[in-house]
Enzyme design. Structure first.
Site, mmCIF file in Angstrom:
data_model
loop_
_atom_site.group_PDB
_atom_site.id
_atom_site.type_symbol
_atom_site.label_atom_id
_atom_site.label_comp_id
_atom_site.label_asym_id
_atom_site.label_seq_id
_atom_site.Cartn_x
_atom_site.Cartn_y
_atom_site.Cartn_z
ATOM 1 N N PRO A 1 -35.755 25.585 -4.538
ATOM 2 C CA PRO A 1 -34.587 25.706 -5.424
ATOM 3 C C PRO A 1 -33.266 25.279 -4.788
ATOM 4 C CG PRO A 1 -35.169 27.855 -4.571
ATOM 5 C CD PRO A 1 -36.215 26.897 -4.054
ATOM 6 N N CYS A 2 -33.112 23.979 -4.575
ATOM 7 C CA CYS A 2 -31.873 23.476 -3.973
ATOM 8 C C CYS A 2 -30.677 23.659 -4.902
ATOM 9 C CB CYS A 2 -32.029 22.019 -3.575
ATOM 10 S SG CYS A 2 -32.493 20.905 -4.912
#
Length: 203
Positions: free
Chosen positions: A168-169
């Protein structure tokens, strides 16, 4: 690198997905995909169309694509693994996308198989520990991997993330509170953050 964590890339899927992540070995990296079969396809998602690329080891790429960018996205996978057999398989992509975005709950993990430097892998591991509905700064991530002065390098590693949503950047922002960059567009990043915050009940 192996890490299991709850992941929540879509509305209503906050607590029922597990992601396991394994690094491509140095030998596998040098082989450039020789002997590897990669199935690629596109599928709609609540946040835009996605290209999914997967091997028998796990998902190696998940990227948002525009309709006129499908072939370019496929070519990028081929360039990443020039000796692999890359086959178009929208049905396989649909099955994976259904597990990520669908309403049905599952306890089976989604496996990732990713290629990156040791530093990138440390950053991606750190991202897997950020809960849905929470945000961290690049500096926070740098501190979490024991390199507090490496915030800029963390930003580069975040930008190189090959698997949108599941690593989850989008949960990484600037220390000032600004969203910062996102390779798939700032509007989409804002939408992802808002959707996760609403589903998690965070302000």
């Amino acid at each position: 690198m192996r890490r299991s964590t709850p992941a929540s890339p879509g509305p209503g899927r906050l607590h029922d997905l597990l992601v396991t992540c394994e690094a491509v070995s140095p030998g596998e990296h040098r082989a450039l995909g020789e002997g590897l079969r990669i199935r690629c396809g596109t599928h709609p998602s609540p946040f835009g169309e996605v290209l999914v690329a997967a091997t028998s080891r796990g998902v190696c790429s998940l990227a948002f694509v525009a309709p006129d960018g499908r072939e370019a996205a496929l070519d990028a996978v081929r360039a990443e693994w020039p000796r692999a057999v890359v086959a178009r398989d929208d049905a396989a992509a649909a099955a994976i996308a259904g597990r990520i975005f669908g309403a049905a709950r599952t306890t089976d993990p989604i496996h990732l198989w990713v290629k990156g430097s040791n530093f990138q892998l440390k950053v991606w591991e750190a991202l897997l520990r950020v809960p849905a509905g929470h945000l961290v700064s690049y500096r926070d991530v740098a501190r979490s991997i024991g390199q507090p002065a490496a915030a800029r390098a963390v930003g580069s590693a975040v930008a190189a993330n090959p698997v949108a949503l599941l690593i989850p950047c989008h949960r990484v922002i600037r220390a000032s509170g600004e969203l910062g960059d996102y390779r798939w567009g700032l509007a989409r990043k804002a939408t992802l953050i808002a959707a996760e915050a609403a589903a998690a009940g965070t302000p």
